[in-house]
Design an enzyme around this catalytic site. Sequence first.
Site, PDB file in Angstrom:
ATOM      1  CG  ASP A 297      -2.135   0.993   1.257  1.00  0.00           C
ATOM      2  OD1 ASP A 297      -3.344   0.802   0.544  1.00  0.00           O
ATOM      3  OD2 ASP A 297      -1.703   2.155   1.200  1.00  0.00           O
TER       4      ASP A 297
ATOM      5  CG  ASN B  89     -12.044  -0.071   3.889  1.00  0.00           C
ATOM      6  OD1 ASN B  89     -12.071  -0.719   5.180  1.00  0.00           O
ATOM      7  ND2 ASN B  89     -10.996   0.623   3.644  1.00  0.00           N
TER       8      ASN B  89
ATOM      9  CD  GLN C  16     -15.126  -0.765  -1.498  1.00  0.00           C
ATOM     10  OE1 GLN C  16     -16.320  -0.590  -1.364  1.00  0.00           O
ATOM     11  NE2 GLN C  16     -15.049  -0.522  -3.215  1.00  0.00           N
TER      12      GLN C  16
ATOM     13  CB  VAL D 108     -10.180   1.693  -5.006  1.00  0.00           C
ATOM     14  CG1 VAL D 108      -9.386   1.116  -6.752  1.00  0.00           C
ATOM     15  CG2 VAL D 108      -8.564   3.147  -5.193  1.00  0.00           C
TER      16      VAL D 108
ATOM     17  CG  HIS E 211      -9.373  -2.969  -2.623  1.00  0.00           C
ATOM     18  ND1 HIS E 211      -9.991  -2.585  -2.966  1.00  0.00           N
ATOM     19  CD2 HIS E 211      -8.209  -2.331  -1.264  1.00  0.00           C
ATOM     20  CE1 HIS E 211     -10.040  -1.464  -2.245  1.00  0.00           C
ATOM     21  NE2 HIS E 211      -8.939  -1.717  -1.279  1.00  0.00           N
TER      22      HIS E 211
ATOM     23  CG  HIS F 262      -6.940  -2.988   3.028  1.00  0.00           C
ATOM     24  ND1 HIS F 262      -6.162  -1.138   2.728  1.00  0.00           N
ATOM     25  CD2 HIS F 262      -8.024  -2.064   3.027  1.00  0.00           C
ATOM     26  CE1 HIS F 262      -6.510  -0.259   2.348  1.00  0.00           C
ATOM     27  NE2 HIS F 262      -8.089  -1.228   2.207  1.00  0.00           N
TER      28      HIS F 262
HETATM   29  P1  AMP Z   1      -9.455   1.356   0.134  1.00  0.00           P
HETATM   30  O1  AMP Z   1      -9.337   3.091   0.870  1.00  0.00           O
HETATM   31  O2  AMP Z   1      -9.795   0.257   1.077  1.00  0.00           O
HETATM   32  O3  AMP Z   1     -10.531   1.713  -0.623  1.00  0.00           O
HETATM   33  O4  AMP Z   1      -8.049   1.001  -0.059  1.00  0.00           O
HETATM   34  C1  AMP Z   1      -7.479   1.864  -1.067  1.00  0.00           C
HETATM   35  C2  AMP Z   1      -6.279   1.826  -0.896  1.00  0.00           C
HETATM   36  O5  AMP Z   1      -5.518   1.705  -1.913  1.00  0.00           O
HETATM   37  C3  AMP Z   1      -5.789   2.755   0.134  1.00  0.00           C
HETATM   38  O6  AMP Z   1      -5.098   1.957   1.441  1.00  0.00           O
HETATM   39  C4  AMP Z   1      -4.424   3.155  -0.779  1.00  0.00           C
HETATM   40  O7  AMP Z   1      -3.456   4.549   0.551  1.00  0.00           O
HETATM   41  C5  AMP Z   1      -4.866   2.280  -1.877  1.00  0.00           C
HETATM   42  N1  AMP Z   1      -3.544   3.045  -2.821  1.00  0.00           N
HETATM   43  C6  AMP Z   1      -4.350   4.258  -3.861  1.00  0.00           C
HETATM   44  N2  AMP Z   1      -3.320   4.181  -4.986  1.00  0.00           N
HETATM   45  C7  AMP Z   1      -2.115   3.365  -4.571  1.00  0.00           C
HETATM   46  C8  AMP Z   1      -1.175   3.119  -5.521  1.00  0.00           C
HETATM   47  N3  AMP Z   1      -1.022   4.074  -6.533  1.00  0.00           N
HETATM   48  N4  AMP Z   1      -0.254   2.477  -4.862  1.00  0.00           N
HETATM   49  C9  AMP Z   1       0.253   1.133  -3.649  1.00  0.00           C
HETATM   50  N5  AMP Z   1      -1.447   1.399  -3.334  1.00  0.00           N
HETATM   51  C10 AMP Z   1      -2.303   2.577  -3.672  1.00  0.00           C
END
Ligand code: AMP
Length: 125
Positions: free
Chosen positions: A35, A91, A98, A100, A104, A106
Amino acid sequence: MSSSGAEPSIFSRIIDRQIPATIVAETDRLIAFEDIAPKAPVHVVITTKDPQYRNVVELAAGDPALLADLVGLARQIAAERTNGQFRLVFNTGEAAGQTVFHVHAHVLGSPTASETLGEDSLGAL
Ligand code: AMP
């Protein structure tokens, strides 16, 4: 453009190697990378290469075997990088944090037995 017509997610761009990431594991259907904003000493994101499932509820309904594979990969990554105990967070929905909408998990953990995960690793995700 993906087949749905939506912009590719940031994770699809990582899968396609359009943007860099520290990839820690990959299978034919899954990819895991560090992450970019870690909330724990070990913080790895595992996502499906297929972007069609927006969250874990959709994945569980649509392809439970792939969800089981994802959990197995989380166990493997935790075995390699943590003290064997870990938190697995999906999430689900904007109000739950959430950001993205490409399913996914974590994987959060600590490398040593003496370190425990604080509540911070839950709250800020
Ligand atoms: P969520 O908030 O559960 O949707 O998780 C999305 C996660 O993606 C967050 O913890 C971000 O820090 C991570 N994230 C976003 N962009 C990148 C990236 N380019 N490389 C690695 N992690 C990322």
